[in-house]
Design an enzyme around this catalytic site. Sequence first.
Site, PDB file in Angstrom:
ATOM      1  N   ARG A 170       0.833  -1.219   0.000  1.00  0.00           N
ATOM      2  CA  ARG A 170       0.000   0.000   0.000  1.00  0.00           C
ATOM      3  C   ARG A 170       0.867   1.268   0.000  1.00  0.00           C
ATOM      4  O   ARG A 170       0.511   2.280   0.602  1.00  0.00           O
ATOM      5  CB  ARG A 170      -0.929   0.027   1.223  1.00  0.00           C
ATOM      6  CG  ARG A 170      -1.940  -1.092   1.287  1.00  0.00           C
ATOM      7  CD  ARG A 170      -2.954  -1.036   0.162  1.00  0.00           C
ATOM      8  NE  ARG A 170      -4.085  -1.916   0.404  1.00  0.00           N
ATOM      9  CZ  ARG A 170      -4.120  -3.207   0.093  1.00  0.00           C
ATOM     10  NH1 ARG A 170      -3.081  -3.779  -0.506  1.00  0.00           N
ATOM     11  NH2 ARG A 170      -5.183  -3.933   0.364  1.00  0.00           N
ATOM     12  N   SER A 194     -10.469  -0.949   3.732  1.00  0.00           N
ATOM     13  CA  SER A 194      -9.640  -1.105   4.942  1.00  0.00           C
ATOM     14  C   SER A 194      -9.233   0.270   5.445  1.00  0.00           C
ATOM     15  O   SER A 194      -8.611   1.037   4.709  1.00  0.00           O
ATOM     16  CB  SER A 194      -8.359  -1.870   4.622  1.00  0.00           C
ATOM     17  OG  SER A 194      -8.655  -3.096   4.035  1.00  0.00           O
ATOM     18  N   GLU A 243      -4.605   3.381   6.703  1.00  0.00           N
ATOM     19  CA  GLU A 243      -4.341   3.230   5.272  1.00  0.00           C
ATOM     20  C   GLU A 243      -4.977   4.392   4.524  1.00  0.00           C
ATOM     21  O   GLU A 243      -4.483   4.862   3.506  1.00  0.00           O
ATOM     22  CB  GLU A 243      -4.954   1.901   4.782  1.00  0.00           C
ATOM     23  CG  GLU A 243      -4.417   1.504   3.430  1.00  0.00           C
ATOM     24  CD  GLU A 243      -5.414   0.742   2.591  1.00  0.00           C
ATOM     25  OE1 GLU A 243      -5.585   1.096   1.422  1.00  0.00           O
ATOM     26  OE2 GLU A 243      -6.026  -0.192   3.102  1.00  0.00           O
TER      27      GLU A 243
END
Length: 337
Positions: free
Chosen positions: A162, A237, A333
């Site tokens: 990520r 998420s 995130e």
Amino acid sequence: MTIINNASLKPFNTFGIDANAQSYCDIRSMETLKNILREQHSKPLFFLGGGSNMLLTKDIEALVLHINLKGIEVVSETDDSVIIKAMAGENWHNFVLWCLKHNYGGIENLSLIPGNMGTAPIQNIGAYGVELKDVFVSCEAINVNHQNLKIFSKSDCNFGYRESIFKQDLKGNYIITSVNLKLTKNNHKLRVDYGAIKNELHALQIVNATIQDISNAVIAIRQSKLPDPKEIGNSGSFFKNPIVSTEVFKTLQTNFSDAPSYAISADEVKIPAGWLIEKAGFKGKRFKDYGVHDKQALVLVNYGNASGKDILELAQLIQKTVKRLFNIKIETEVNIL
Ligand code: EPU
């Protein structure tokens, strides 16, 4: 080009947060993008894609450039593979469906990920054993200050879990305008090793899976766990899965022998943050108009009229509780604004 003052961003963020942009411009062509950057680059600017990875905690005191450049084209092909250029404003999942229709393989595991093509490299989107970097060839981006176009190769992008250079050193300096991906035309390399996919294919009694079967399986899994942003506001998420040393993990196991983990290297493991959050008691908890999704604790949700501040406070409470209980830091995130 039309610049709208005091525009609501509610339709443009999947969390469905009601915050305003000081001003807003819908960008449909490279020409418009270049002109607006030339005229406005010294003013505060904010670049918006699919709005699927952000939490608005306040109004954006800037000119919001909504990158809606469209177009998909085959750049080159051989008997076995194809390179496709997709413009930044293409919706990611529609692009996956387009590839499936043409029997181009490689991104079927990434079905139903919200967001647009242009933001996919920024956080190296990933799911069910595949990441964007696995099919990424290059992207083109425009320099905000000088308006020149630059091609970034895969190695230029410094992809990680990520992560990419666009989130780090180059943050705010470039706008990705298009992405080139290399996909297979036959002999597709199917990734069915992820447990949930295996189980889903088994349940559907599929033995020789096609890329379409895998996409269908992923769609079914995602729909069963993840809320549809059109119905319940969310950004997927909210936290990253923390990567910890094997020693930290062993300590965790002494108290929680059922703790799940994935090996990253000889001395590091990744722990599902969803498990930590569930163990901390937050799964399915609802506070007024916001809460933690009942089927996947990694997802924070807006049931209607929550503010970004409400959700941020909940996120901070979760982070503090996880740190206190497990001595593990979980990082967001989602981009908090
Ligand atoms: N788990 C729990 N409780 C929960 C959720 C998860 O115990 O409420 C544990 C279970 O052990 C489960 C494991 O976590 O087996 C893994 O759960 P899941 O397969 O749902 O994956 P994840 O690690 O929670 C990551 C990505 C997702 C991606 C899935 C599938 C991150 C931050 N998230 O979630 O990505 O779809 O894997 O590959 O890496 C996203 O980025 O927005 C996203 C949804």
